[in-house]
Design a protein around this motif. Structure first.
Motif, PDB file in Angstrom:
ATOM      1  N   ALA A 282      40.344  32.812  40.418  1.00  0.00           N
ATOM      2  CA  ALA A 282      39.000  32.612  40.980  1.00  0.00           C
ATOM      3  C   ALA A 282      38.398  33.938  41.419  1.00  0.00           C
ATOM      4  O   ALA A 282      37.204  34.200  41.217  1.00  0.00           O
ATOM      5  CB  ALA A 282      39.071  31.640  42.158  1.00  0.00           C
ATOM      6  N   LEU A 283      39.236  34.772  42.012  1.00  0.00           N
ATOM      7  CA  LEU A 283      38.774  36.084  42.469  1.00  0.00           C
ATOM      8  C   LEU A 283      38.186  36.880  41.306  1.00  0.00           C
ATOM      9  O   LEU A 283      37.076  37.424  41.393  1.00  0.00           O
ATOM     10  CB  LEU A 283      39.952  36.846  43.093  1.00  0.00           C
ATOM     11  N   HIS A 284      38.913  36.906  40.198  1.00  0.00           N
ATOM     12  CA  HIS A 284      38.453  37.697  39.049  1.00  0.00           C
ATOM     13  C   HIS A 284      37.286  37.052  38.325  1.00  0.00           C
ATOM     14  O   HIS A 284      36.448  37.752  37.745  1.00  0.00           O
ATOM     15  CB  HIS A 284      39.627  38.004  38.114  1.00  0.00           C
ATOM     16  N   LEU A 285      37.228  35.734  38.415  1.00  0.00           N
ATOM     17  CA  LEU A 285      36.078  35.029  37.843  1.00  0.00           C
ATOM     18  C   LEU A 285      34.798  35.551  38.495  1.00  0.00           C
ATOM     19  O   LEU A 285      33.827  35.916  37.821  1.00  0.00           O
ATOM     20  CB  LEU A 285      36.250  33.529  38.123  1.00  0.00           C
ATOM     21  N   GLY A 286      34.805  35.650  39.797  1.00  0.00           N
ATOM     22  CA  GLY A 286      33.644  36.138  40.533  1.00  0.00           C
ATOM     23  C   GLY A 286      33.406  37.616  40.298  1.00  0.00           C
ATOM     24  O   GLY A 286      32.271  38.066  40.094  1.00  0.00           O
TER      25      GLY A 286
ATOM     26  N   ALA B 171      48.327  32.092  41.684  1.00  0.00           N
ATOM     27  CA  ALA B 171      47.692  32.319  40.383  1.00  0.00           C
ATOM     28  C   ALA B 171      46.260  31.790  40.359  1.00  0.00           C
ATOM     29  O   ALA B 171      45.340  32.472  39.876  1.00  0.00           O
ATOM     30  CB  ALA B 171      48.520  31.654  39.285  1.00  0.00           C
ATOM     31  N   SER B 172      46.043  30.604  40.932  1.00  0.00           N
ATOM     32  CA  SER B 172      44.692  30.033  40.865  1.00  0.00           C
ATOM     33  C   SER B 172      43.707  30.819  41.733  1.00  0.00           C
ATOM     34  O   SER B 172      42.536  30.955  41.386  1.00  0.00           O
ATOM     35  CB  SER B 172      44.718  28.556  41.254  1.00  0.00           C
ATOM     36  N   ASN B 173      44.197  31.355  42.852  1.00  0.00           N
ATOM     37  CA  ASN B 173      43.308  32.162  43.694  1.00  0.00           C
ATOM     38  C   ASN B 173      42.952  33.486  43.017  1.00  0.00           C
ATOM     39  O   ASN B 173      41.812  33.930  43.062  1.00  0.00           O
ATOM     40  CB  ASN B 173      43.952  32.413  45.066  1.00  0.00           C
ATOM     41  N   VAL B 174      43.963  34.102  42.397  1.00  0.00           N
ATOM     42  CA  VAL B 174      43.703  35.371  41.692  1.00  0.00           C
ATOM     43  C   VAL B 174      42.700  35.124  40.558  1.00  0.00           C
ATOM     44  O   VAL B 174      41.776  35.910  40.339  1.00  0.00           O
ATOM     45  CB  VAL B 174      45.026  35.976  41.163  1.00  0.00           C
TER      46      VAL B 174
ATOM     47  N   ALA C 295      43.818  45.030  47.112  1.00  0.00           N
ATOM     48  CA  ALA C 295      44.075  44.697  48.525  1.00  0.00           C
ATOM     49  C   ALA C 295      43.995  43.184  48.714  1.00  0.00           C
ATOM     50  O   ALA C 295      44.798  42.584  49.425  1.00  0.00           O
ATOM     51  CB  ALA C 295      43.080  45.409  49.430  1.00  0.00           C
ATOM     52  N   ILE C 296      43.008  42.561  48.051  1.00  0.00           N
ATOM     53  CA  ILE C 296      42.857  41.102  48.177  1.00  0.00           C
ATOM     54  C   ILE C 296      44.048  40.402  47.525  1.00  0.00           C
ATOM     55  O   ILE C 296      44.628  39.478  48.088  1.00  0.00           O
ATOM     56  CB  ILE C 296      41.533  40.634  47.512  1.00  0.00           C
TER      57      ILE C 296
END
Lengths: 610, 351
Positions: free
Chosen positions: A180-184, A175-178, A158-159
């Motif tokens: 960062a999302l997965h990093l967290g 790409a950079s937001n995705v 959803a995000i």
């Protein structure tokens, strides 16, 4: 050990941030992605009157049943601001959760034994991943959203979908937001106790509802309602309304062949000029409005009296904040009711509309222009910061295209030619509303002099007592006419035999709806009426007469609506019990339920609902 | 004489202008001002200017604030819509009216109390916004209706009727209008109609904000010795930089810039101003020099009158806002309401 709170799709998450750190968009992303799972949310921005560096909070209530009011209490605190740490930790409910950045160790006394503490080295992760300081800051926000997605079982798809929509055509940002999302998210899955006792689960309770704020909804209502002149002066919390009007007009109001504007927007030098411009445009036959807040209303009052007395259509949208004086510029209240109802020196009464949510902001703002031209008087749309600046899940906007604008009683060139008797202040139909002409209509007929001084029915200057009284009484008749034209109250009957009634209005609505359910579940039968406009309809008197005691719930100190009910609707003050919430935060269902149950015992013998 | 009703009868031999109106059609109610008031001369000049320009009276909207000057719109153009607004706030109401219908001629009439004291802010802002209007200040330096207090244009050290000396510096409205780039700036004296009528006509024909500061003595409260706004004082200190005459027509006429000679200036609507230069080195198209000149002469105690500035290029608020040619008050739901298809798209974007 205190048991941790467990709850699916019913909890409150609060983000404590520093303003100007880019947290607002990340937090909104969090709220929107929950909606995409079919679970209703109601977020609230709690922010300072400042640009950078002061504390700001974003409170998200997740509630599968769709209650939109502020609940009170916090189940999960995302504490990202050391400045407010102590107060933030204190606010967590017993058994709640604290998520924080543990890159720097904190002494044990900074925590509480009765909550679950989840530390994550956000700063360290960012510093290890990014070299640019701005990126470190911005992606830190996305990284904690990623971690929350694991802790709360928030669907990462959803995000990502929201990212895709937001960064269409900006693939690098996507790409950079995705990433960062997965990093967290990956860190949390590997190192944190996922999921927590509070968590999400897909549902189907959002439907076709829309997620929007009252200010942009009211602005859109003005576009659909045909406003072509807007004059305004920046003031929190109404500035975003005029700005939204600007951006909607840009998209929706350009002349197709030329690209020229079918609207004029002027940022006045102050509120006096803004209302003056709006009144000048209304006098000259354009639909015009201004958007402001309490201090602006104070400045506008002389002009409001002129528009009342000279009978000029104009719409004022008042996004109320905490007063008096500069008051609490970024907090909410319903404390301009009397100031607007009676704005100006001398005897005046103005029509007020009270929308409950963004959808009604759209509807009432649209309807206000018909009312203003029909009644030839200022119309106030009384929203507030809670509705205006927070996004809500609400009914989609609807507009009846087949309905023509009601331009009111306008004497045309043709009718003047036919020899119609034109008296600008002549009551032809007995409803108190006279005919007007637009300037420039006819070479020899229909011209008149508009003034704030006393005049006779043919707009001639006079100071004769009988002429003055004649005019003032007609204005009262016009106000009477308004009663049937304004949005009528909505009655909610829990039980026909209930002795307790509740009167409420505006942004109190979601909290009240929830409170009614809770009270019913507790066995206390309470009926309610939501007032949507002043002057009041007879329905309000009927409602009060049908109950032993009636609570009047308001978000101000002085029971302002109750004052109007007593003086204008002639209701017995002994029957009306004020329930007042005015600390600047939105009223909660908990507050209403507590106060009603406490006081109900003293006003009527408790009786189980049938 | 205000108790007398004005006779409505028009003499059949009255001359009609090209629009088919006699001079009487431009008149209003009988003035209630004091006999000899400078403001009445200004009303008469407005009547004459509109008549001579063949303006249809009902296509003029006359707006004012509060005060003696603001009462005057009732005394001219009786068939026009008028709006006596609130004190010092005429400019904003005029701005809004102008936005609603760009096709009318907007005449703002104000006084020194209305524009330089309580309304200084609105005066300044409507000029800097470039509202297309003729803004006339009937400047007598005194509050008449409240019996003789100083206004903000009273000269420092000038004496009130009660003998009080004014301690404050005056506001120079001409200086402000130049500074804020009014497209037409003039100063005149109500006692000199020959100078005033052509200036009003030129102002009407000029696009954008046209400002005329008219020194208009108050016979009741500011016409004594020691006042700098009395008939005698203004006559003695009046220093006209030029005299205007208006020539109709669009023929190009070559300007002759010889000092003291007559030059022709083509206005934006094609009409031609014939200007006789009195101050040989005064160039009314140079705004910066105009500001200097007016200030220098004022320091010498002179009241500079005439056409002080005419912008070579003039635009107005509607151009800046890029509004449609059709007056906004004539747009209907088909032009203003975007319709349900757009609304559905907006709903979809909010999910």
């Amino acid at each position: 050990m205190t048991p941790s709170i467990t709850s699916v799709n019913d909890f409150v998450v609060k983000f404590a941030n520093v303003n100007g750190s880019g947290s607002a968009s990340a937090n909104e992303l969090f709220a929107r992605s929950i909606l995409r799972m079919g679970v209703p949310v109601s977020p609230r921005n709690i922010f300072p009157s400042n640009i950078q560096g002061l504390p700001t909070w974003y409170e998200v209530r997740v509630n599968e049943k769709g209650y939109q009011g502020r609940r009170g209490g916090v189940d999960l605190m995302v504490a990202m601001n050391p400045q407010t740490w102590d107060a933030d930790v204190k606010e967590i409910e017993t058994g709640g959760y604290l998520f924080y950045d543990n890159s720097k160790e904190l002494p044990p006394h900074k925590f509480r034994p009765d909550i679950t503490v989840i530390g994550m080295p956000l700063t360290n992760i960012c510093n290890a991943t990014y070299t640019d300081p701005r990126q470190r800051q911005l992606f830190k926000n996305i990284i904690y959203i990623g971690a929350l997605s694991a802790l709360l079982e928030l669907d990462p798809a959803a995000i990502e979908q929201l990212f895709t929509e937001q960064y269409k055509g900006k693939e690098a940002l996507l790409a950079s937001n995705v990433k960062a999302l997965h990093l967290g998210r990956d860190y949390a899955l590997a190192n944190l106790p996922c999921p927590l006792g509070i968590r999400l689960q897909p549902a189907d309770n959002v439907g076709n509802k829309i997620f929007t704020d009252g200010n942009s909804a009211a602005a859109l209502g003005a576009v659909y309602g045909g406003a072509s002149v807007c004059a305004w002066y920046p003031i929190t919390p109404s500035s975003s309304l005029a700005e939204a009007f600007m951006s909607y007009c840009k998209k929706l109001r350009a002349e197709p062949t030329t690209g020229k504007h079918r609207y004029a927007i002027v940022q006045g030098e102050d509120e006096l000029a803004s209302i003056g411009i709006a009144i000048g445009a209304g006098w000259n036959g354009a639909r015009s409005f201004t958007a402001t807040s309490g201090p602006g209303i104070s400045l506008m009052t002389e002009f409001i009296g002129l528009a009342y007395f000279a009978e000029i259509p104009v719409v004022l949208i008042n996004v109320q904040r905490g007063g008096p004086s500069t008051g609490m510029p970024t907090r909410t209240q319903q404390s301009d009711v009397l100031a607007c109802a009676y704005a100006s020196h001398g005897d005046t009464k103005h029509v007020l509309l009270f929308p409950e949510d963004p959808t009604e902001c759209f509807e009432f703002s649209g309807a206000a222009f018909d009312l203003a031209e029909r009644l030839q008087t200022p119309i106030f749309v009384m929203t507030d910061l809670d509705i205006g600046m927070n996004t809500r899940l609400c009914r989609p906007f609807k507009w009846d295209e087949t309905k023509a604008y009601d331009r009111g009683k306008v004497m045309t060139y043709e009718r003047l030619e036919e020899g119609a008797d034109f008296g600008r202040y002549l009551d032809v139909e007995g409803d108190g509303i006279p005919y007007r002409t637009y300037p420039g209509t006819h070479p020899t007929k229909g011209g008149y002099f508009t003034r704030g001084t006393t005049k006779d029915r043919y707009a001639r200057y006079t100071e004769a007592g009988p002429d003055y009284i004649d005019n003032m009484q007609r204005l009262l008749q016009k106000f009477e006419t308004a009663k049937s034209l304004v949005p009528q109250p909505v009655v909610h009957t829990t039980s026909p035999s209930a002795q307790i009634g509740v009167i409420y209005y505006g942004s109190t609505s979601p909290a009240m709806q929830e409170a009614l359910d809770v009270l019913t579940a507790q066995g206390l039968a309470v009926n309610a009426i939501r007032i949507r406009a002043y002057p009041f309809a007879q329905t309000v008197n009927d409602f009060v007469n049908a109950h032993t005691s009636v609570f009047v719930i308001e978000q101000n100190r002085d029971a302002q609506l109750k004052t109007l009910l007593v003086t204008d609707a002639k209701l017995d003050p002994a029957k009306l019990i004020s329930l007042l919430h005015y600390d600047g935060t939105p009223i909660t269902a908990r507050f209403i339920v507590d106060r009603i149950t406490q006081q109900a015992r003293t006003v009527v013998p408790l009786k189980k609902a049938s | 004489m205000t108790y007398l009703a004005k006779p409505k009868l028009h003499h059949p031999s009255l001359v009609k202008n090209q629009a088919g109106y006699t001079r009487r059609d431009y008149e209003g109610k009988i003035s209630t001002l004091c006999a000899g008031c400078g403001h009445d001369s200004i009303s008469a000049s407005i009547i004459q200017a509109c008549w001579e320009l063949d303006i249809q009276p009902h296509r003029v909207a006359k707006l004012s604030g509060i005060g003696c000057s603001s009462k005057t719109p009732d005394y001219f153009l009786g068939n026009s819509h008028g709006f006596n607004t609130v004190h010092g706030r005429m400019p904003s109401v005029l701005t809004g009216a102008n936005l609603a219908n760009r096709e009318l001629l907007y005449l703002g009439v104000s006084g020194d109390g209305d524009s330089a004291s309580i309304g200084l802010g609105q005066f300044a802002h409507c000029i800097r916004r470039g509202v297309n209007m003729v803004y006339i200040v009937e400047n007598n330096g005194v509050y008449g209706l409240t019996k003789g207090q100083f206004s903000a244009t009273a000269s420092k050290g000038s004496k009130s009727k009660r003998g009080v000396l004014n301690p404050d510096e005056p506001v120079d409205l001409v200086g402000m209008a130049l500074l804020l780039k009014a497209t037409f700036v003039a100063r005149a004296f109500s006692g000199d109609k020959k100078q005033l009528v052509p200036l009003i006509k030129a102002a009407i024909q000029n696009p954008g904000p046209s400002f005329i500061d008219i020194i208009s003595p108050c016979v009741a409260f500011n016409n004594h010795e020691g006042s700098t706004k009395s008939y005698d004082y203004v006559r003695e200190h009046n220093s006209a930089v030029n005299r205007l005459d208006i020539i109709e027509g669009r023929d190009e006429i070559t300007a002759d810039y010889a000092p003291g000679e007559v030059i022709n200036i083509t206005q934006h609507d094609g009409s031609v101003l014939r200007m006789r230069k009195l101050a040989p080195d005064y160039d009314p198209t140079d705004r910066i020099k105009a500001m200097n000149y007016v200030q220098e002469r004022a320091a010498e105690g002179e009241i500079v009158t005439g056409l002080l500035y005419l912008a070579p290029e003039a635009a107005d608020l509607h151009q800046y806002l890029n509004t449609v040619d059709t007056p906004l008050n004539q747009l209907g739901a088909s032009e203003l309401c975007p319709g349900t298809a757009h609304l559905e798209a907006i709903n979809a974007s909010l999910r």
